[in-house]
Write a protein that holds these residues in place. Structure first.
Motif, PDB file in Angstrom:
ATOM      1  N   GLU A 250     -10.462  18.294   2.932  1.00 59.53           N
ATOM      2  CA  GLU A 250     -11.583  18.852   3.676  1.00 59.53           C
ATOM      3  C   GLU A 250     -12.413  19.763   2.780  1.00 59.53           C
ATOM      4  OE1 GLU A 250     -14.380  20.462   5.844  1.00 59.53           O
ATOM      5  OE2 GLU A 250     -13.216  18.763   6.598  1.00 59.53           O
ATOM      6  N   ALA A 251     -13.754  19.616   2.828  1.00 61.54           N
ATOM      7  CA  ALA A 251     -14.639  20.383   1.957  1.00 61.54           C
ATOM      8  C   ALA A 251     -14.664  21.862   2.299  1.00 61.54           C
ATOM      9  CB  ALA A 251     -16.054  19.812   2.023  1.00 61.54           C
ATOM     10  N   TYR A 252     -14.603  22.176   3.581  1.00 62.32           N
ATOM     11  CA  TYR A 252     -14.744  23.574   4.000  1.00 62.32           C
ATOM     12  C   TYR A 252     -13.440  24.340   3.771  1.00 62.32           C
ATOM     13  CZ  TYR A 252     -19.225  22.377   6.062  1.00 62.32           C
ATOM     14  OH  TYR A 252     -20.522  21.977   6.247  1.00 62.32           O
ATOM     15  N   PRO A 253     -13.548  25.641   3.499  1.00 63.43           N
ATOM     16  CA  PRO A 253     -12.338  26.429   3.228  1.00 63.43           C
ATOM     17  C   PRO A 253     -11.389  26.551   4.407  1.00 63.43           C
ATOM     18  CG  PRO A 253     -14.301  27.561   2.425  1.00 63.43           C
ATOM     19  CD  PRO A 253     -14.772  26.425   3.260  1.00 63.43           C
ATOM     20  N   VAL A 254     -11.944  26.551   5.630  1.00 62.48           N
ATOM     21  CA  VAL A 254     -11.086  26.814   6.790  1.00 62.48           C
ATOM     22  C   VAL A 254     -11.229  25.782   7.887  1.00 62.48           C
ATOM     23  CG1 VAL A 254     -10.932  29.292   6.413  1.00 62.48           C
ATOM     24  CG2 VAL A 254     -12.854  28.383   7.735  1.00 62.48           C
TER      25      VAL A 254
ATOM     26  N   MET B 216       0.837  -1.187   0.000  1.00 65.77           N
ATOM     27  CA  MET B 216       0.000   0.000   0.000  1.00 65.77           C
ATOM     28  C   MET B 216       0.880   1.249   0.000  1.00 65.77           C
ATOM     29  SD  MET B 216      -2.823   1.113   2.792  1.00 65.77           S
ATOM     30  CE  MET B 216      -3.589  -0.490   2.615  1.00 65.77           C
ATOM     31  N   THR B 217       0.525   2.235  -0.852  1.00 68.00           N
ATOM     32  CA  THR B 217       1.377   3.419  -0.948  1.00 68.00           C
ATOM     33  C   THR B 217       0.698   4.709  -0.521  1.00 68.00           C
ATOM     34  OG1 THR B 217       0.744   3.715  -3.266  1.00 68.00           O
ATOM     35  CG2 THR B 217       2.726   2.416  -2.820  1.00 68.00           C
ATOM     36  N   ARG B 218      -0.629   4.852  -0.693  1.00 64.73           N
ATOM     37  CA  ARG B 218      -1.251   6.127  -0.383  1.00 64.73           C
ATOM     38  C   ARG B 218      -2.710   5.965   0.047  1.00 64.73           C
ATOM     39  NH1 ARG B 218      -0.594  11.275  -0.131  1.00 64.73           N
ATOM     40  NH2 ARG B 218      -2.058  12.820  -0.941  1.00 64.73           N
ATOM     41  N   VAL B 219      -3.080   6.720   1.113  1.00 60.78           N
ATOM     42  CA  VAL B 219      -4.455   6.746   1.610  1.00 60.78           C
ATOM     43  C   VAL B 219      -4.987   8.170   1.490  1.00 60.78           C
ATOM     44  CG1 VAL B 219      -5.958   6.422   3.606  1.00 60.78           C
ATOM     45  CG2 VAL B 219      -4.074   4.823   3.196  1.00 60.78           C
ATOM     46  N   LEU B 220      -6.187   8.302   0.925  1.00 61.06           N
ATOM     47  CA  LEU B 220      -6.869   9.583   0.817  1.00 61.06           C
ATOM     48  C   LEU B 220      -7.954   9.640   1.890  1.00 61.06           C
ATOM     49  CD1 LEU B 220      -7.526   9.523  -3.045  1.00 61.06           C
ATOM     50  CD2 LEU B 220      -5.465  10.317  -1.850  1.00 61.06           C
ATOM     51  N   ILE B 221      -7.911  10.659   2.732  1.00 63.84           N
ATOM     52  CA  ILE B 221      -8.915  10.816   3.785  1.00 63.84           C
ATOM     53  C   ILE B 221      -9.830  11.974   3.414  1.00 63.84           C
ATOM     54  CG2 ILE B 221      -9.330  11.351   6.203  1.00 63.84           C
ATOM     55  CD1 ILE B 221      -6.666  10.052   6.850  1.00 63.84           C
ATOM     56  N   ILE B 222     -11.120  11.690   3.339  1.00 64.29           N
ATOM     57  CA  ILE B 222     -12.108  12.704   2.996  1.00 64.29           C
ATOM     58  C   ILE B 222     -12.749  13.205   4.292  1.00 64.29           C
ATOM     59  CG2 ILE B 222     -14.155  13.236   1.644  1.00 64.29           C
ATOM     60  CD1 ILE B 222     -11.629  12.399   0.023  1.00 64.29           C
ATOM     61  N   GLY B 223     -12.468  14.457   4.642  1.00 65.17           N
ATOM     62  CA  GLY B 223     -13.033  15.041   5.859  1.00 65.17           C
ATOM     63  C   GLY B 223     -11.948  15.455   6.832  1.00 65.17           C
ATOM     64  N   GLY B 224     -12.029  16.693   7.275  1.00 63.44           N
ATOM     65  CA  GLY B 224     -10.993  17.219   8.171  1.00 63.44           C
ATOM     66  C   GLY B 224     -11.530  17.588   9.534  1.00 63.44           C
ATOM     67  N   GLY B 225     -12.591  16.886   9.992  1.00 67.13           N
ATOM     68  CA  GLY B 225     -13.135  17.181  11.313  1.00 67.13           C
ATOM     69  C   GLY B 225     -12.320  16.530  12.411  1.00 67.13           C
TER      70      GLY B 225
ATOM     71  N   PRO C 145      -0.107  16.351   4.441  1.00 59.11           N
ATOM     72  CA  PRO C 145      -0.831  17.436   3.766  1.00 59.11           C
ATOM     73  C   PRO C 145      -2.305  17.455   4.161  1.00 59.11           C
ATOM     74  CG  PRO C 145      -0.347  15.670   2.217  1.00 59.11           C
ATOM     75  CD  PRO C 145       0.357  15.308   3.500  1.00 59.11           C
ATOM     76  N   VAL C 146      -2.813  18.638   4.510  1.00 59.12           N
ATOM     77  CA  VAL C 146      -4.229  18.845   4.807  1.00 59.12           C
ATOM     78  C   VAL C 146      -4.701  19.949   3.863  1.00 59.12           C
ATOM     79  CG1 VAL C 146      -5.942  19.459   6.532  1.00 59.12           C
ATOM     80  CG2 VAL C 146      -3.885  18.196   7.219  1.00 59.12           C
ATOM     81  N   VAL C 147      -5.568  19.581   2.926  1.00 59.21           N
ATOM     82  CA  VAL C 147      -5.975  20.497   1.863  1.00 59.21           C
ATOM     83  C   VAL C 147      -7.438  20.874   2.064  1.00 59.21           C
ATOM     84  CG1 VAL C 147      -6.058  20.874  -0.621  1.00 59.21           C
ATOM     85  CG2 VAL C 147      -4.379  19.269   0.341  1.00 59.21           C
ATOM     86  N   ASN C 148      -7.713  22.181   2.179  1.00 62.41           N
ATOM     87  CA  ASN C 148      -9.081  22.663   2.352  1.00 62.41           C
ATOM     88  C   ASN C 148      -9.707  23.016   1.003  1.00 62.41           C
ATOM     89  OD1 ASN C 148      -7.605  23.640   5.121  1.00 62.41           O
ATOM     90  ND2 ASN C 148      -9.735  23.065   5.442  1.00 62.41           N
ATOM     91  N   GLY C 149     -11.029  23.167   1.016  1.00 67.05           N
ATOM     92  CA  GLY C 149     -11.750  23.523  -0.196  1.00 67.05           C
ATOM     93  C   GLY C 149     -11.851  22.385  -1.186  1.00 67.05           C
ATOM     94  N   LYS C 150     -11.808  21.144  -0.702  1.00 65.04           N
ATOM     95  CA  LYS C 150     -11.879  19.968  -1.567  1.00 65.04           C
ATOM     96  C   LYS C 150     -13.130  19.156  -1.221  1.00 65.04           C
ATOM     97  CE  LYS C 150      -8.063  20.532  -3.937  1.00 65.04           C
ATOM     98  NZ  LYS C 150      -8.108  20.739  -5.407  1.00 65.04           N
ATOM     99  N   ARG C 151     -14.243  19.490  -1.867  1.00 65.64           N
ATOM    100  CA  ARG C 151     -15.502  18.782  -1.629  1.00 65.64           C
ATOM    101  C   ARG C 151     -15.615  17.587  -2.578  1.00 65.64           C
ATOM    102  NH1 ARG C 151     -19.887  19.883   1.176  1.00 65.64           N
ATOM    103  NH2 ARG C 151     -19.120  22.013   1.590  1.00 65.64           N
ATOM    104  N   LEU C 152     -15.715  16.402  -2.024  1.00 64.93           N
ATOM    105  CA  LEU C 152     -15.772  15.187  -2.829  1.00 64.93           C
ATOM    106  C   LEU C 152     -17.117  15.093  -3.549  1.00 64.93           C
ATOM    107  CD1 LEU C 152     -14.166  12.420  -3.308  1.00 64.93           C
ATOM    108  CD2 LEU C 152     -15.863  11.462  -1.734  1.00 64.93           C
ATOM    109  N   THR C 153     -17.069  14.766  -4.838  1.00 62.55           N
ATOM    110  CA  THR C 153     -18.296  14.515  -5.596  1.00 62.55           C
ATOM    111  C   THR C 153     -18.405  13.069  -6.052  1.00 62.55           C
ATOM    112  OG1 THR C 153     -17.223  15.224  -7.656  1.00 62.55           O
ATOM    113  CG2 THR C 153     -18.440  16.896  -6.394  1.00 62.55           C
ATOM    114  N   ASP C 154     -17.251  12.410  -6.269  1.00 63.99           N
ATOM    115  CA  ASP C 154     -17.300  11.037  -6.764  1.00 63.99           C
ATOM    116  C   ASP C 154     -16.005  10.323  -6.407  1.00 63.99           C
ATOM    117  OD1 ASP C 154     -18.326   8.813  -7.987  1.00 63.99           O
ATOM    118  OD2 ASP C 154     -18.329   9.635 -10.017  1.00 63.99           O
TER     119      ASP C 154
END
Length: 385
Positions: free
Chosen positions: A31-35, A1-10, A120-129
């Motif tokens: 994280e979907a929210y900007p901040v 395994m090389t990479r895990v994507l986590i959706i959500g920064g709560g 890395p924690v990236v904001n403003g990334k709302r998952l659609t698919d």
């Protein structure tokens, strides 16, 4: 395994990232929210078991630095009678005490820890698919960008997009019948409750409060009422929330109404939901953690703690087993415990005033029977079989 994507920064998102990083797995948080995460105005308590999970990934100290202890619980009836007082974890020696903090403080502490460790924690990334590519998975975001990973973790809360991608027939969150309010007041003329939670079962509603070392009173109210629409929530002013909450405690001879009426600057209101059971936790390269998999009503105060436990257990499973076996092991370890918590919390939220003697027995029995919750321990070095 090389990479895990986590959706959500709560809560669950950065906690899972910290655990996976400790396990030696490459990970990023989107994280979907900007901040930051939602519900930032509310507060929470991380219980003994949640602090134990944080300690397993070397993050307990960071959370302790932005929180304060609340180790004792005192029960009062609507008539003001003290029904009992005890340590939140009873007679257990767990090694960790509960800590209270604003959600925003917890988000910042966990996110800062993640970034400090190079995650890395990236904001403003709302998952659609999420699109399978062989054994891998591609996350597609609302802004048109994508990310490719070997695992996609849905840590995106009770209204999880990942849950519906895993199972389009997944159950919707269930309204628990309670409006929930959180407020803060620095009025030091109030009856303060330092290092203790006062839990008050009023004649019409439930109220709880504690006081920080700085003299600020944190309070919540659970009001039995119809579900509020988004427009109603957004359109209610602080004064509107204050008047609405105070009405529920007019008949009580407790500090509840006085505390509410002394709150002028910050009250946050909304609905309480739960998800009693999610039939499918994982499919292909996708898996759920925290409220996305099993949301409890806030009555038992264990939502964040259970999410933290999930985070560490999932990371251990992915560290020790191939992906599909890891997902199966994670669900086998977690499902019974978390669904028991959801049922327990729903029952707590339904408790009504039934006479001081009966209520005293109910509340004290409740605390004494919670060893299975508070004493939970995760041994990081132990291999997942």
């Amino acid at each position: 395994m090389t990479r895990v994507l986590i959706i959500g920064g709560g809560v669950a998102g950065p906690a899972t990232a910290l655990a996976l990083h400790k396990a030696g797995i490459d990970v990023g948080v989107y994280e979907a929210y900007p901040v930051g995460g939602d519900d930032v105005g509310a507060f929470l308590t991380i219980m003994n078991n949640g602090m134990d999970a944080l300690a397993a990934v070397d993050a307990a100290g960071a959370v302790e630095a932005v929180s304060f202890p609340a180790t004792t619980v005192e029960f009062l009836s609507g008539s003001g009678q003290v029904l009992g007082r005890q340590h939140i974890a009873g007679q257990l020696e767990t090694g960790h005490d509960p800590r209270t903090m604003r959600r925003s403080s917890l988000y910042r502490a966990l996110t800062e820890q993640a970034r400090r460790r190079g995650i890395p924690v990236v904001n403003g990334k709302r998952l659609t698919d999420a699109v399978p590519e062989g054994e891998r998975i591609r996350a597609v975001f609302e802004d048109g960008s994508t990310e490719l990973g070997d695992v996609l973790v849905g840590a995106d809360g009770i209204h999880s997009r990942v849950r519906t991608l895993i199972d389009p027939a997944a159950p919707e969150p269930r309204y628990t019948g309670l409006n929930i309010l959180y407020g803060y007041t620095d009025d030091t003329t109030l009856p303060l409750s330092t290092d203790a939670y006062r839990m008050i079962q009023g004649k019409r509603a439930f109220f709880g409060y504690t006081t920080s070392p700085q003299g600020e009173t944190f309070w919540f109210a659970r009001l039995p009422a119809p579900e509020l629409t988004r427009d109603a929530i957004a359109g209610t002013t602080i004064d509107g929330w204050r008047r609405r909450a105070a009405e529920f405690f007019i008949a009580d001879t407790t500090p509840s109404r006085r505390i509410i009426e002394a709150t002028w600057h910050e009250i946050i209101g909304g609905n309480a939901y739960d998800v009693p059971s999610t039939p499918i936790w994982h499919r292909g390269a996708m898996v759920l953690v925290g409220d996305a998999a099993h949301a409890a009503s806030p009555a038992a105060g264990q939502g964040a703690s259970m999410a933290l436990e999930d985070s560490v257990i999932l990371a251990k499973c992915l560290r020790d087993r191939p992906r599909d076996e890891a997902f199966a092991a994670y669900e086998r370890i977690r499902r019974e415990r978390v669904e028991r918590l959801v049922a327990t919390s729903a029952n707590d939220g339904a408790t009504q005033d039934s006479g001081d003697e009966v209520l005293s027995e109910q509340l004290n029995d409740r605390q004494q029977s919670r060893a299975w919750l508070y004493a939970h321990h995760i041994e990081w070095a132990e291999t997942v079989a």
